[in-house]
Design a protein around this motif. Structure first.
Motif, PDB file in Angstrom:
ATOM      1  N   LEU A 246      -5.124  13.704   0.712  1.00  0.00           N
ATOM      2  CA  LEU A 246      -4.965  12.403   1.361  1.00  0.00           C
ATOM      3  C   LEU A 246      -4.471  12.578   2.793  1.00  0.00           C
ATOM      4  CD1 LEU A 246      -3.277  10.275  -1.452  1.00  0.00           C
ATOM      5  CD2 LEU A 246      -5.696  10.726  -1.070  1.00  0.00           C
ATOM      6  N   SER A 247      -4.834  11.640   3.644  1.00  0.00           N
ATOM      7  CA  SER A 247      -4.368  11.657   5.029  1.00  0.00           C
ATOM      8  C   SER A 247      -2.919  11.188   5.088  1.00  0.00           C
ATOM      9  CB  SER A 247      -5.231  10.732   5.891  1.00  0.00           C
ATOM     10  OG  SER A 247      -5.058   9.382   5.487  1.00  0.00           O
ATOM     11  N   ALA A 248      -2.301  11.399   6.258  1.00  0.00           N
ATOM     12  CA  ALA A 248      -0.916  10.964   6.428  1.00  0.00           C
ATOM     13  C   ALA A 248      -0.804   9.441   6.301  1.00  0.00           C
ATOM     14  CB  ALA A 248      -0.393  11.416   7.786  1.00  0.00           C
ATOM     15  N   SER A 249      -1.794   8.713   6.837  1.00  0.00           N
ATOM     16  CA  SER A 249      -1.745   7.256   6.742  1.00  0.00           C
ATOM     17  C   SER A 249      -1.898   6.791   5.294  1.00  0.00           C
ATOM     18  CB  SER A 249      -2.830   6.627   7.614  1.00  0.00           C
ATOM     19  OG  SER A 249      -4.119   7.092   7.230  1.00  0.00           O
ATOM     20  N   ALA A 250      -2.727   7.498   4.522  1.00  0.00           N
ATOM     21  CA  ALA A 250      -2.887   7.139   3.110  1.00  0.00           C
ATOM     22  C   ALA A 250      -1.591   7.383   2.350  1.00  0.00           C
ATOM     23  CB  ALA A 250      -4.026   7.945   2.487  1.00  0.00           C
ATOM     24  N   ILE A 251      -0.920   8.485   2.640  1.00  0.00           N
ATOM     25  CA  ILE A 251       0.369   8.765   1.999  1.00  0.00           C
ATOM     26  C   ILE A 251       1.381   7.695   2.398  1.00  0.00           C
ATOM     27  CG2 ILE A 251       2.303  10.399   1.929  1.00  0.00           C
ATOM     28  CD1 ILE A 251       0.209  12.641   2.210  1.00  0.00           C
ATOM     29  N   GLY A 252       1.315   7.258   3.658  1.00  0.00           N
ATOM     30  CA  GLY A 252       2.190   6.177   4.098  1.00  0.00           C
ATOM     31  C   GLY A 252       1.932   4.892   3.333  1.00  0.00           C
ATOM     32  N   LEU A 253       0.666   4.592   3.036  1.00  0.00           N
ATOM     33  CA  LEU A 253       0.345   3.406   2.245  1.00  0.00           C
ATOM     34  C   LEU A 253       0.905   3.510   0.830  1.00  0.00           C
ATOM     35  CD1 LEU A 253      -3.359   2.674   3.246  1.00  0.00           C
ATOM     36  CD2 LEU A 253      -1.369   1.219   3.673  1.00  0.00           C
ATOM     37  N   VAL A 254       0.842   4.708   0.271  1.00  0.00           N
ATOM     38  CA  VAL A 254       1.392   4.916  -1.073  1.00  0.00           C
ATOM     39  C   VAL A 254       2.887   4.636  -1.078  1.00  0.00           C
ATOM     40  CG1 VAL A 254       1.815   6.630  -2.874  1.00  0.00           C
ATOM     41  CG2 VAL A 254      -0.405   6.558  -1.721  1.00  0.00           C
ATOM     42  N   LEU A 255       3.602   5.183  -0.092  1.00  0.00           N
ATOM     43  CA  LEU A 255       5.044   4.948  -0.008  1.00  0.00           C
ATOM     44  C   LEU A 255       5.349   3.478   0.261  1.00  0.00           C
ATOM     45  CD1 LEU A 255       6.039   8.111   2.041  1.00  0.00           C
ATOM     46  CD2 LEU A 255       6.575   7.674  -0.355  1.00  0.00           C
ATOM     47  N   ALA A 256       4.516   2.836   1.083  1.00  0.00           N
ATOM     48  CA  ALA A 256       4.731   1.423   1.393  1.00  0.00           C
ATOM     49  C   ALA A 256       4.544   0.551   0.159  1.00  0.00           C
ATOM     50  CB  ALA A 256       3.775   0.973   2.493  1.00  0.00           C
ATOM     51  N   SER A 257       3.617   0.921  -0.731  1.00  0.00           N
ATOM     52  CA  SER A 257       3.396   0.121  -1.938  1.00  0.00           C
ATOM     53  C   SER A 257       4.647   0.116  -2.814  1.00  0.00           C
ATOM     54  CB  SER A 257       2.188   0.653  -2.711  1.00  0.00           C
ATOM     55  OG  SER A 257       2.443   1.947  -3.234  1.00  0.00           O
ATOM     56  N   PHE A 258       5.374   1.220  -2.820  1.00  0.00           N
ATOM     57  CA  PHE A 258       6.639   1.281  -3.564  1.00  0.00           C
ATOM     58  C   PHE A 258       7.638   0.294  -2.962  1.00  0.00           C
ATOM     59  CE2 PHE A 258      10.902   2.837  -4.293  1.00  0.00           C
ATOM     60  CZ  PHE A 258      10.892   3.300  -5.599  1.00  0.00           C
ATOM     61  N   ALA A 259       7.796   0.311  -1.637  1.00  0.00           N
ATOM     62  CA  ALA A 259       8.767  -0.558  -0.976  1.00  0.00           C
ATOM     63  C   ALA A 259       8.415  -2.031  -1.160  1.00  0.00           C
ATOM     64  CB  ALA A 259       8.846  -0.208   0.509  1.00  0.00           C
ATOM     65  N   VAL A 260       7.134  -2.358  -1.055  1.00  0.00           N
ATOM     66  CA  VAL A 260       6.715  -3.753  -1.225  1.00  0.00           C
ATOM     67  C   VAL A 260       7.010  -4.227  -2.648  1.00  0.00           C
ATOM     68  CG1 VAL A 260       4.713  -5.291  -1.303  1.00  0.00           C
ATOM     69  CG2 VAL A 260       4.988  -3.677   0.590  1.00  0.00           C
ATOM     70  N   ALA A 261       6.692  -3.391  -3.635  1.00  0.00           N
ATOM     71  CA  ALA A 261       6.944  -3.769  -5.023  1.00  0.00           C
ATOM     72  C   ALA A 261       8.438  -3.939  -5.284  1.00  0.00           C
ATOM     73  CB  ALA A 261       6.354  -2.723  -5.964  1.00  0.00           C
ATOM     74  N   ALA A 262       9.263  -3.058  -4.702  1.00  0.00           N
ATOM     75  CA  ALA A 262      10.712  -3.180  -4.872  1.00  0.00           C
ATOM     76  C   ALA A 262      11.220  -4.488  -4.284  1.00  0.00           C
ATOM     77  CB  ALA A 262      11.418  -1.995  -4.216  1.00  0.00           C
ATOM     78  N   THR A 263      10.650  -4.894  -3.157  1.00  0.00           N
ATOM     79  CA  THR A 263      11.040  -6.168  -2.547  1.00  0.00           C
ATOM     80  C   THR A 263      10.614  -7.345  -3.412  1.00  0.00           C
ATOM     81  OG1 THR A 263      10.839  -5.189  -0.339  1.00  0.00           O
ATOM     82  CG2 THR A 263      10.814  -7.599  -0.480  1.00  0.00           C
ATOM     83  N   VAL A 264       9.397  -7.281  -3.944  1.00  0.00           N
ATOM     84  CA  VAL A 264       8.882  -8.374  -4.777  1.00  0.00           C
ATOM     85  C   VAL A 264       9.739  -8.556  -6.028  1.00  0.00           C
ATOM     86  CG1 VAL A 264       6.951  -9.059  -6.258  1.00  0.00           C
ATOM     87  CG2 VAL A 264       6.514  -8.220  -3.939  1.00  0.00           C
ATOM     88  N   VAL A 265      10.110  -7.467  -6.681  1.00  0.00           N
ATOM     89  CA  VAL A 265      10.878  -7.599  -7.916  1.00  0.00           C
ATOM     90  C   VAL A 265      12.279  -8.143  -7.625  1.00  0.00           C
ATOM     91  CG1 VAL A 265      11.912  -5.272  -8.049  1.00  0.00           C
ATOM     92  CG2 VAL A 265      11.320  -6.493 -10.145  1.00  0.00           C
ATOM     93  N   ARG A 266      12.827  -7.811  -6.465  1.00  0.00           N
ATOM     94  CA  ARG A 266      14.147  -8.355  -6.126  1.00  0.00           C
ATOM     95  C   ARG A 266      14.067  -9.847  -5.831  1.00  0.00           C
ATOM     96  NH1 ARG A 266      16.082  -2.999  -2.641  1.00  0.00           N
ATOM     97  NH2 ARG A 266      16.589  -1.769  -4.505  1.00  0.00           N
ATOM     98  N   LEU A 267      12.972 -10.303  -5.239  1.00  0.00           N
ATOM     99  CA  LEU A 267      12.771 -11.739  -5.063  1.00  0.00           C
ATOM    100  C   LEU A 267      12.633 -12.437  -6.415  1.00  0.00           C
ATOM    101  CD1 LEU A 267      10.320 -11.734  -2.027  1.00  0.00           C
ATOM    102  CD2 LEU A 267      12.651 -12.642  -2.043  1.00  0.00           C
ATOM    103  N   ALA A 268      11.941 -11.771  -7.349  1.00  0.00           N
ATOM    104  CA  ALA A 268      11.789 -12.351  -8.691  1.00  0.00           C
ATOM    105  C   ALA A 268      13.139 -12.451  -9.395  1.00  0.00           C
ATOM    106  CB  ALA A 268      10.820 -11.500  -9.512  1.00  0.00           C
TER     107      ALA A 268
END
Length: 393
Positions: A246-268
């Motif tokens: 994977l490219s560096a940007s793709a790895i960044g997207l993978v890490l970002a998906s974790f952060a977004v999900a963590a934010t969503v669950v805290r809002l829930a």
């Protein structure tokens, strides 16, 4: 304090709660900007990845050493004194890097900004817990508090990167200088109150005495295991992504998906706090994280890894509000600061030790071995978690 006095005080606290969250965001952003700027500066100067690892470990060294002291100060003096000390630490660290801009001053900045965040977080979390009069509100309050670091992690690295790319490294460290000042401007908007005077016996109680509580011991154990699972994800994602090409940007997207999900669950959690049982939520999070960690290395390509990281983000992102709510329920109110200090010390000790251990394990076995190890530990941790749930039933 009489019940007639308590109502207005709670109402004043609640009006000040946004300033409490803003204080945490500002100090966390100082640490996040320093972390990004320090890592990129070291690589830009030609130092190796090992140097980057040492700098990153410095962020957890001071919290491990200062957390229990911070808890005692918060119990004894309230929020403003330890937060003021934290602001001074962060400011001195940022100034050192901004003025000196060499390896030693940047290392000092990493050490001080990490310590500042831990000292402030203990005091702020204690204060947040005092802003509620019903245990059921604790999950909602700590859900909002957990959103602070998530928001900082989303914005601060981007700001630092833009300043580095379009101005200079020194400009990024200048931003780190401004953020502690902003945090203090937020702090002074929060009403001051003096904790009840402590007796000589209370002042002499060591924090270690809290570990006599079986509930607190189990809670700290679960917190450390779940924090280590978070570290395992952060360690393995770049390695697995690189192995899959994977490219560096793709790895960044993978890490970002974790952060977004963590934010969503805290809002829930904030939205449905009244319907959530802390122990059930923790056990579900542990099971979900364990299953995802087991199969993560075989998930296909960027979409598969993004899905796996999102599932881990949902599971592990729900942990902090639940643990903090439970911690305030199983410890005496006049010792909440000490209990929060114990938690901070334990999690940062794991943060210092785990990355090196994960690296060694991945080197001698398989790159996904740290995730498999943490999956096994999470499954084993279901037994003490079940015992804690029964004791609280």
């Amino acid at each position: 304090m009489s019940s007639s006095d308590l109502g207005p005080r709670l109402e004043a606290w609640r009006r000040a709660f946004p300033w409490l969250v803003a204080t945490l965001i500002s100090l966390h952003a100082c640490m996040a900007v320093t972390r990004v700027a320090a890592s990129l500066w070291v690589l830009h100067q030609g130092y190796g990845e090992w140097t980057v690892g040492v700098l990153l470990s410095l962020f957890a060294v001071a919290p491990m050493l200062l957390a229990m002291w911070a808890g005692r100060q918060a119990d004894k003096h309230g929020m403003h004194r330890p937060v003021g000390f934290a602001v001074l630490m962060a400011l001195l660290g940022a100034l050192a890097a901004w003025i000196g801009l060499d390896l030693w001053t940047i290392g000092l900045s990493c050490l001080l900004s990490g310590g500042a965040l831990s000292v402030a977080a203990v005091a702020l979390q204690r204060e947040a817990g005092m802003m509620v009069d019903e245990p059921s509100d604790l999950k909602r309050v700590f859900g909002w508090m957990a959103l602070g670091p998530a928001l900082s992690n989303a914005l601060a690295p981007v700001a630092a990167g833009l300043l580095i790319d379009y101005v200079s490294f020194r400009a990024a460290f200048a931003l780190a200088v401004l953020l502690p000042l902003l945090s203090w401007l937020c702090t002074v908007r929060i009403p001051r109150h003096a904790p009840a005077p402590q007796t000589a016996a209370q002042r002499g109680r060591p924090a270690w005495g809290l570990l006599k509580s079986p509930e607190l011991r189990v809670l700290l154990l679960l917190n450390v295991v779940l924090a280590a699972a978070w570290d395992a994800h952060s360690f393995v994602v770049p390695v697995v992504g690189h192995a899959q090409g994977l490219s560096a940007s793709a790895i960044g997207l993978v890490l970002a998906s974790f952060a977004v999900a963590a934010t969503v669950v805290r809002l829930a959690i904030i939205r449905w706090a009244m319907q959530l049982d802390e122990m059930k939520a923790l056990r579900v999070a542990m099971a979900m994280a364990a299953l995802t960690l087991m199969v993560y290395a075989w998930l296909p390509g960027t979409p598969g890894l993004m899905l796996g990281s999102a599932l881990l983000g949902l599971a592990l992102g729900s942990v902090q509000p639940m643990v903090l709510a439970l911690l305030h329920q199983v410890t005496p109110p006049d010792r909440h600061g000490q209990a929060l200090g114990l938690r901070m010390m334990a999690t940062n000790a794991a943060t210092v030790a785990m990355p090196a251990g994960f690296g060694l394990l991945a080197t001698v076995s398989a790159v996904a071995a740290p995730m498999w190890l943490m999956a096994g530990l999470l499954l084993l941790a279901q037994w003490p978690a079940r015992a804690l749930a029964r004791s609280r039933a």
